[in-house]
Motif scaffolding. Structure first.
Motif, PDB file in Angstrom:
ATOM      1  N   VAL A 177      25.803  34.968  50.085  1.00 43.30           N
ATOM      2  CA  VAL A 177      25.067  36.234  49.988  1.00 43.30           C
ATOM      3  C   VAL A 177      26.045  37.365  50.267  1.00 43.30           C
ATOM      4  CG1 VAL A 177      23.182  37.624  50.923  1.00 43.30           C
ATOM      5  CG2 VAL A 177      22.893  35.152  50.650  1.00 43.30           C
ATOM      6  N   LEU A 178      26.405  38.107  49.224  1.00 44.98           N
ATOM      7  CA  LEU A 178      27.425  39.154  49.321  1.00 44.98           C
ATOM      8  C   LEU A 178      26.763  40.516  49.150  1.00 44.98           C
ATOM      9  CD1 LEU A 178      30.122  37.427  47.059  1.00 44.98           C
ATOM     10  CD2 LEU A 178      29.781  37.173  49.529  1.00 44.98           C
ATOM     11  N   LEU A 179      26.529  41.196  50.260  1.00 45.33           N
ATOM     12  CA  LEU A 179      25.844  42.476  50.236  1.00 45.33           C
ATOM     13  C   LEU A 179      26.849  43.633  50.277  1.00 45.33           C
ATOM     14  CD1 LEU A 179      22.776  41.755  52.548  1.00 45.33           C
ATOM     15  CD2 LEU A 179      23.119  41.245  50.118  1.00 45.33           C
ATOM     16  N   LYS A 180      26.327  44.836  50.128  1.00 42.68           N
ATOM     17  CA  LYS A 180      27.175  46.033  50.040  1.00 42.68           C
ATOM     18  C   LYS A 180      27.770  46.396  51.394  1.00 42.68           C
ATOM     19  CE  LYS A 180      25.174  50.036  49.778  1.00 42.68           C
ATOM     20  NZ  LYS A 180      24.395  51.194  49.281  1.00 42.68           N
ATOM     21  N   THR A 181      29.072  46.693  51.379  1.00 42.40           N
ATOM     22  CA  THR A 181      29.726  47.189  52.595  1.00 42.40           C
ATOM     23  C   THR A 181      30.107  48.653  52.381  1.00 42.40           C
ATOM     24  OG1 THR A 181      31.811  46.253  51.787  1.00 42.40           O
ATOM     25  CG2 THR A 181      30.549  44.950  53.378  1.00 42.40           C
ATOM     26  N   ASN A 182      31.245  48.894  51.723  1.00 45.02           N
ATOM     27  CA  ASN A 182      31.696  50.274  51.522  1.00 45.02           C
ATOM     28  C   ASN A 182      31.333  50.847  50.160  1.00 45.02           C
ATOM     29  OD1 ASN A 182      33.009  50.307  54.064  1.00 45.02           O
ATOM     30  ND2 ASN A 182      34.759  49.216  53.179  1.00 45.02           N
ATOM     31  N   SER A 183      31.142  49.985  49.175  1.00 46.54           N
ATOM     32  CA  SER A 183      30.908  50.457  47.806  1.00 46.54           C
ATOM     33  C   SER A 183      29.772  49.689  47.147  1.00 46.54           C
ATOM     34  CB  SER A 183      32.183  50.294  46.973  1.00 46.54           C
ATOM     35  OG  SER A 183      31.948  50.564  45.610  1.00 46.54           O
ATOM     36  N   SER A 184      29.011  50.402  46.310  1.00 47.87           N
ATOM     37  CA  SER A 184      27.922  49.750  45.566  1.00 47.87           C
ATOM     38  C   SER A 184      28.449  49.067  44.310  1.00 47.87           C
ATOM     39  CB  SER A 184      26.857  50.781  45.186  1.00 47.87           C
ATOM     40  OG  SER A 184      27.416  51.782  44.342  1.00 47.87           O
ATOM     41  N   GLU A 185      29.719  49.290  43.971  1.00 45.05           N
ATOM     42  CA  GLU A 185      30.308  48.668  42.794  1.00 45.05           C
ATOM     43  C   GLU A 185      30.448  47.166  43.036  1.00 45.05           C
ATOM     44  OE1 GLU A 185      32.958  46.850  40.360  1.00 45.05           O
ATOM     45  OE2 GLU A 185      33.831  47.514  42.261  1.00 45.05           O
ATOM     46  N   LYS A 186      29.941  46.364  42.094  1.00 42.43           N
ATOM     47  CA  LYS A 186      29.844  44.924  42.313  1.00 42.43           C
ATOM     48  C   LYS A 186      31.029  44.124  41.760  1.00 42.43           C
ATOM     49  CE  LYS A 186      24.811  44.629  42.677  1.00 42.43           C
ATOM     50  NZ  LYS A 186      23.572  43.989  42.163  1.00 42.43           N
ATOM     51  N   GLY A 187      31.871  44.790  40.973  1.00 44.79           N
ATOM     52  CA  GLY A 187      32.983  44.074  40.344  1.00 44.79           C
ATOM     53  C   GLY A 187      33.905  43.403  41.336  1.00 44.79           C
ATOM     54  N   SER A 188      34.173  44.051  42.456  1.00 42.30           N
ATOM     55  CA  SER A 188      35.088  43.471  43.443  1.00 42.30           C
ATOM     56  C   SER A 188      34.506  42.207  44.060  1.00 42.30           C
ATOM     57  CB  SER A 188      35.397  44.496  44.539  1.00 42.30           C
ATOM     58  OG  SER A 188      34.207  44.932  45.175  1.00 42.30           O
ATOM     59  N   ARG A 189      33.187  42.193  44.254  1.00 39.31           N
ATOM     60  CA  ARG A 189      32.546  41.001  44.810  1.00 39.31           C
ATOM     61  C   ARG A 189      32.498  39.870  43.778  1.00 39.31           C
ATOM     62  NH1 ARG A 189      27.290  43.824  47.014  1.00 39.31           N
ATOM     63  NH2 ARG A 189      28.149  45.620  45.890  1.00 39.31           N
ATOM     64  N   ARG A 190      32.313  40.223  42.517  1.00 41.23           N
ATOM     65  CA  ARG A 190      32.380  39.196  41.467  1.00 41.23           C
ATOM     66  C   ARG A 190      33.790  38.613  41.400  1.00 41.23           C
ATOM     67  NH1 ARG A 190      28.769  42.875  38.581  1.00 41.23           N
ATOM     68  NH2 ARG A 190      30.548  43.870  37.546  1.00 41.23           N
ATOM     69  N   SER A 191      34.793  39.461  41.624  1.00 41.11           N
ATOM     70  CA  SER A 191      36.187  38.993  41.595  1.00 41.11           C
ATOM     71  C   SER A 191      36.453  37.977  42.693  1.00 41.11           C
ATOM     72  CB  SER A 191      37.148  40.178  41.735  1.00 41.11           C
ATOM     73  OG  SER A 191      37.057  41.034  40.618  1.00 41.11           O
ATOM     74  N   VAL A 192      35.828  38.166  43.847  1.00 42.04           N
ATOM     75  CA  VAL A 192      35.969  37.203  44.945  1.00 42.04           C
ATOM     76  C   VAL A 192      35.445  35.838  44.515  1.00 42.04           C
ATOM     77  CG1 VAL A 192      35.153  36.603  47.262  1.00 42.04           C
ATOM     78  CG2 VAL A 192      35.875  38.944  46.764  1.00 42.04           C
ATOM     79  N   VAL A 193      34.300  35.833  43.834  1.00 42.59           N
ATOM     80  CA  VAL A 193      33.719  34.575  43.359  1.00 42.59           C
ATOM     81  C   VAL A 193      34.623  33.929  42.315  1.00 42.59           C
ATOM     82  CG1 VAL A 193      31.745  33.523  42.187  1.00 42.59           C
ATOM     83  CG2 VAL A 193      31.369  35.370  43.845  1.00 42.59           C
ATOM     84  N   LYS A 194      35.203  34.747  41.433  1.00 41.14           N
ATOM     85  CA  LYS A 194      36.048  34.229  40.354  1.00 41.14           C
ATOM     86  C   LYS A 194      37.301  33.523  40.862  1.00 41.14           C
ATOM     87  CE  LYS A 194      34.687  37.623  36.841  1.00 41.14           C
ATOM     88  NZ  LYS A 194      35.144  38.781  36.034  1.00 41.14           N
ATOM     89  N   LYS A 195      37.716  33.839  42.064  1.00 43.00           N
ATOM     90  CA  LYS A 195      38.909  33.192  42.619  1.00 43.00           C
ATOM     91  C   LYS A 195      38.706  31.698  42.804  1.00 43.00           C
ATOM     92  CE  LYS A 195      40.652  37.251  45.110  1.00 43.00           C
ATOM     93  NZ  LYS A 195      40.942  37.838  46.446  1.00 43.00           N
ATOM     94  N   THR A 196      37.479  31.294  43.064  1.00 40.86           N
ATOM     95  CA  THR A 196      37.212  29.881  43.360  1.00 40.86           C
ATOM     96  C   THR A 196      36.273  29.204  42.361  1.00 40.86           C
ATOM     97  OG1 THR A 196      35.410  30.564  44.833  1.00 40.86           O
ATOM     98  CG2 THR A 196      37.583  30.185  45.833  1.00 40.86           C
ATOM     99  N   HIS A 197      35.547  30.006  41.570  1.00 38.66           N
ATOM    100  CA  HIS A 197      34.529  29.453  40.686  1.00 38.66           C
ATOM    101  C   HIS A 197      34.607  30.060  39.277  1.00 38.66           C
ATOM    102  CE1 HIS A 197      32.877  28.410  44.619  1.00 38.66           C
ATOM    103  NE2 HIS A 197      32.068  27.554  44.025  1.00 38.66           N
ATOM    104  N   GLU A 198      34.083  29.333  38.331  1.00 38.94           N
ATOM    105  CA  GLU A 198      33.908  29.830  36.963  1.00 38.94           C
ATOM    106  C   GLU A 198      32.487  30.365  36.845  1.00 38.94           C
ATOM    107  OE1 GLU A 198      35.109  30.659  33.048  1.00 38.94           O
ATOM    108  OE2 GLU A 198      36.307  29.767  34.663  1.00 38.94           O
ATOM    109  N   ILE A 199      32.354  31.684  36.678  1.00 39.26           N
ATOM    110  CA  ILE A 199      31.024  32.286  36.545  1.00 39.26           C
ATOM    111  C   ILE A 199      30.546  32.108  35.108  1.00 39.26           C
ATOM    112  CG2 ILE A 199      29.661  34.396  36.714  1.00 39.26           C
ATOM    113  CD1 ILE A 199      31.700  35.442  38.759  1.00 39.26           C
ATOM    114  N   VAL A 200      29.480  31.373  34.940  1.00 37.92           N
ATOM    115  CA  VAL A 200      29.006  31.068  33.583  1.00 37.92           C
ATOM    116  C   VAL A 200      27.749  31.857  33.210  1.00 37.92           C
ATOM    117  CG1 VAL A 200      30.032  28.770  33.574  1.00 37.92           C
ATOM    118  CG2 VAL A 200      27.681  29.066  34.400  1.00 37.92           C
ATOM    119  N   LEU A 201      26.998  32.324  34.196  1.00 38.13           N
ATOM    120  CA  LEU A 201      25.800  33.129  33.940  1.00 38.13           C
ATOM    121  C   LEU A 201      25.700  34.216  34.995  1.00 38.13           C
ATOM    122  CD1 LEU A 201      22.900  30.585  33.147  1.00 38.13           C
ATOM    123  CD2 LEU A 201      23.921  32.217  31.550  1.00 38.13           C
ATOM    124  N   LEU A 202      25.206  35.385  34.572  1.00 41.42           N
ATOM    125  CA  LEU A 202      24.897  36.458  35.496  1.00 41.42           C
ATOM    126  C   LEU A 202      23.469  36.920  35.237  1.00 41.42           C
ATOM    127  CD1 LEU A 202      28.095  37.136  34.316  1.00 41.42           C
ATOM    128  CD2 LEU A 202      27.974  38.467  36.422  1.00 41.42           C
TER     129      LEU A 202
END
Length: 232
Positions: A133-158
């Protein structure tokens, strides 16, 4: 009021959420059947109006005749009463049964992590913990949090109800830009991006119709809305 009544009462709303999740399941099955990724598979999903129903909060706004306030929203979140969107729980349970990891990326404040996880657990959603569960800290922009997931996983659906749930090109965009970008990504919708209906609130209004200005008076908002209606 009409938007809220539609979400809370119209069978058509429920039909659309079932349709979205039925499509998500079909796509997931196709993806898994052809998966050649070296990374583990993951789904990234928004929370509010994608898998949890916060329409009672909007109902309170109407009851009290007030605009959005962070204090009232926090009051609602602490209730831990948001119901599951029709079709959502069955889909995410199915994803887990297929060894697909789910990450929840939401612009709820990180200060609401405990209540959010508790609400997700109460409704039975899998992977409801601080790792997923990755909630907002400093920015509402979600790309950086998606990038964290991409480091370890293949995102196939959003999955989401707001276009910024899918791509950074929709961040801080005007109505014209949002529509042009949607046209450019038309083959992605129903393929990798699954959109849930939300006529109550979202960037389509705040950053689109209301042009990113949060300081309009109610009278000014009414004038802008009327001006942007197309008639004949």
């Amino acid at each position: 009021m009409q938007s809220l009544l539609w979400v809370q009462n119209a069978a058509e709303y429920k039909a659309l959420t079932y349709q979205a999740y039925n499509l998500a399941k079909l796509r997931l099955d196709e993806i898994l059947a052809n998966n050649q990724s070296d990374k583990p598979i993951a789904i990234v999903t928004d929370i509010d109006e994608t898998l949890l129903d916060n329409s009672p909060y909007s109902g309170k706004q109407i009851e009290l005749d007030e605009n959005y306030t962070s204090a009232r929203w926090a009051e609602w979140v602490k209730e831990i009463k948001a119901a599951a969107i029709p079709g959502a729980l069955a889909f995410f349970k199915y994803a887990k049964s297929k060894n697909v990891t789910v990450f929840y990326i939401s612009n709820r404040s990180a200060e609401q992590t405990t209540e959010t996880i508790e609400n997700l657990k109460l409704k039975g959603f899998p992977f409801a913990d601080e790792t997923h569960v990755l909630l907002k800290t400093n920015s509402s922009e979600k790309g950086s949090r998606r990038s964290v997931v991409k480091k370890t996983h293949e995102i196939v659906l959003l999955l989401g109800d707001n276009l910024s749930d899918f791509s950074t090109i929709f961040e801080n965009s005007t109505t014209v830009q949002r529509n042009k970008n949607t046209d450019s990504l038309r083959t992605s919708f129903g393929e990798k991006y699954i959109v849930l209906p939300n006529p109550i609130y979202g960037d389509w209004e705040t950053k689109g119709v209301l042009e990113g200005n949060y300081n309009w008076t109610n009278a000014q908002k009414d004038s802008i809305r009327r001006r942007k209606i197309t008639s004949y």
